[in-house]
Design an enzyme around this catalytic site. Structure first.
Site, mmCIF file in Angstrom:
data_model
loop_
_atom_site.group_PDB
_atom_site.id
_atom_site.type_symbol
_atom_site.label_atom_id
_atom_site.label_comp_id
_atom_site.label_asym_id
_atom_site.label_seq_id
_atom_site.Cartn_x
_atom_site.Cartn_y
_atom_site.Cartn_z
ATOM 1 N N ASN A 9 -10.140 -7.226 -30.251
ATOM 2 C CA ASN A 9 -9.066 -6.689 -29.405
ATOM 3 C C ASN A 9 -7.724 -7.108 -29.998
ATOM 4 O OD1 ASN A 9 -7.288 -6.000 -27.381
ATOM 5 N ND2 ASN A 9 -7.994 -7.577 -25.942
ATOM 6 N N LYS A 11 -4.812 -6.279 -29.018
ATOM 7 C CA LYS A 11 -3.736 -6.336 -28.005
ATOM 8 C C LYS A 11 -2.503 -5.581 -28.533
ATOM 9 C CE LYS A 11 -5.717 -10.645 -26.529
ATOM 10 N NZ LYS A 11 -5.592 -11.837 -25.734
ATOM 11 N N HIS A 98 -9.538 -6.188 -18.615
ATOM 12 C CA HIS A 98 -9.169 -7.422 -19.329
ATOM 13 C C HIS A 98 -8.293 -8.273 -18.407
ATOM 14 C CE1 HIS A 98 -7.329 -10.109 -22.253
ATOM 15 N NE2 HIS A 98 -8.343 -9.818 -23.049
ATOM 16 N N GLU A 100 -5.657 -9.823 -18.870
ATOM 17 C CA GLU A 100 -4.211 -9.566 -18.974
ATOM 18 C C GLU A 100 -3.826 -8.344 -18.140
ATOM 19 O OE1 GLU A 100 -4.093 -9.573 -23.249
ATOM 20 O OE2 GLU A 100 -4.531 -11.716 -23.220
ATOM 21 N N GLU A 170 -15.113 -13.544 -19.940
ATOM 22 C CA GLU A 170 -13.957 -14.158 -20.588
ATOM 23 C C GLU A 170 -13.274 -15.109 -19.606
ATOM 24 O OE1 GLU A 170 -12.375 -11.772 -24.092
ATOM 25 O OE2 GLU A 170 -11.464 -10.919 -22.315
ATOM 26 N N GLY A 176 -6.822 -17.163 -25.661
ATOM 27 C CA GLY A 176 -5.587 -17.434 -26.393
ATOM 28 C C GLY A 176 -5.105 -18.865 -26.269
ATOM 29 N N SER A 216 -11.135 -17.591 -27.276
ATOM 30 C CA SER A 216 -10.936 -18.456 -28.446
ATOM 31 C C SER A 216 -12.176 -18.554 -29.344
ATOM 32 C CB SER A 216 -10.453 -19.839 -28.010
ATOM 33 O OG SER A 216 -9.203 -19.739 -27.344
HETATM 34 C C1 PEP Z 1 -9.206 -11.717 -25.583
HETATM 35 O O1 PEP Z 1 -8.071 -11.341 -25.603
HETATM 36 O O2 PEP Z 1 -10.066 -11.034 -25.011
HETATM 37 C C2 PEP Z 1 -9.527 -12.990 -26.220
HETATM 38 C C3 PEP Z 1 -10.725 -13.468 -26.041
HETATM 39 O O3 PEP Z 1 -8.539 -13.587 -26.947
HETATM 40 P P1 PEP Z 1 -8.687 -14.913 -27.859
HETATM 41 O O4 PEP Z 1 -9.897 -14.703 -28.742
HETATM 42 O O5 PEP Z 1 -7.423 -14.978 -28.644
HETATM 43 O O6 PEP Z 1 -8.881 -16.062 -26.932
#
Ligand code: PEP
Length: 254
Positions: A9, A11, A98, A100, A170, A176, A216
């Site tokens: 992703n 973003k 997601h 966000e 998640e 992040g 992450s």
């Molecule tokens: C995400 O945005 O779905 C995500 C898991 O980001 P990151 O891997 O940077 O934690």
């Protein structure tokens, strides 16, 4: 059949030129270095989908996904993108819910359920995201939160539609932040989600649902996560923005 999927992703990152360079590198590296069976998804901003889809068309290890979609079919919804439009530029997958989008755009479960329906009606695979915040985990509310997200977003589906869905767990506190859930923590939740699906749709269907972990994920922790019984891949943010780290995560999946 459970699929192994590593989704990147992007973003709101990468210009078209940067994106084309990144996809070319990933595609070449996968051809040279990866003999496994996982599917790798490129999930760029909407505006790059058409060009990047064409660029990766000769690589069957790669697939294209979108980061969001409208819950409406068409019409006066300025700024929105429909699932039919996504399908028309070669998308196979779409991320729905997601964290966000839940946090910054107030997307709630009832609305996400409509997006899931729109995706399935267009023949797209929804990647339905769920996950608890740090406060919810610390308050020992995470099982309850996940049950609500999964049931309100997905459990209106028929069994045959449910079979098409991919779920991404998640934990918001791991996105992040550099903080990954431990493999034991992630496995516990994946097994819990599979149990919810088994209770609603039966054990056979639950065994066939792909559940990705996101938060992450890096080359250093991917192999251990992927070895867990109920983790079928990853939704990757930051580490998907560089070819070496993304390809090394894919290579951690046999
Ligand atoms: C995400 O945005 O779905 C995500 C898991 O980001 P990151 O891997 O940077 O934690």
């Amino acid at each position: 059949m459970r699929k192994k999927i590593i989704a990147g992703n992007w973003k709101m990152n990468k210009t078209l030129e940067e994106g084309m360079g990144l996809v070319s590198e990933i595609s070449n590296m996968l051809k040279d270095e990866y003999k496994g069976s996982a599917k790798a998804l490129i999930i760029p901003p909407f505006i790059h989908l058409n060009a990047l889809g064409k660029l990766m068309a000769d690589n069957s290890k790669l697939g294209l996904g979108a980061q969001n979609c409208s819950n409406h079919k068409s019409g006066a919804y300025t700024g929105e993108v429909s699932t039919e439009m996504l399908k028309s530029v070669g998308c196979e997958y779409v991320i729905i819910g997601h964290s966000e989008r839940r946090e910054y755009f107030n997307e709630h479960n009832a609305w996400l359920a409509q997006k899931v329906d729109a995706a399935l009606a267009s023949g797209l695979t929804p990647i339905y995201c769920c996950g608890e915040t740090l406060a919810e985990r610390e308050g020992n509310k995470h099982f309850e939160v996940l049950e609500t997200q999964v049931s309100e977003g997905l459990f209106h589906l028929s069994a045959s539609d449910m079979e098409q869905v991919v779920i991404a767990y998640e934990p918001v506190w791991a996105i992040g932040t550099g903080k990954t859930a431990s493999t034991a923590q992630a496995q516990e939740i994946h097994a819990f989600i599979r149990g919810l699906i088994a209770a609603k749709y039966g054990a056979d269907l639950a065994q066939n649902i792909t559940i990705q972990y996101g938060g992450s994920v890096k080359p250093e922790n991917a192999a251990e996560l992927f070895a867990a019984a109920d983790i079928d891949g990853a939704l990757v943010g930051g580490a998907a923005l560089q070819s070496r780290s993304f390809v090394d995560i894919i290579k951690a999946m046999a």
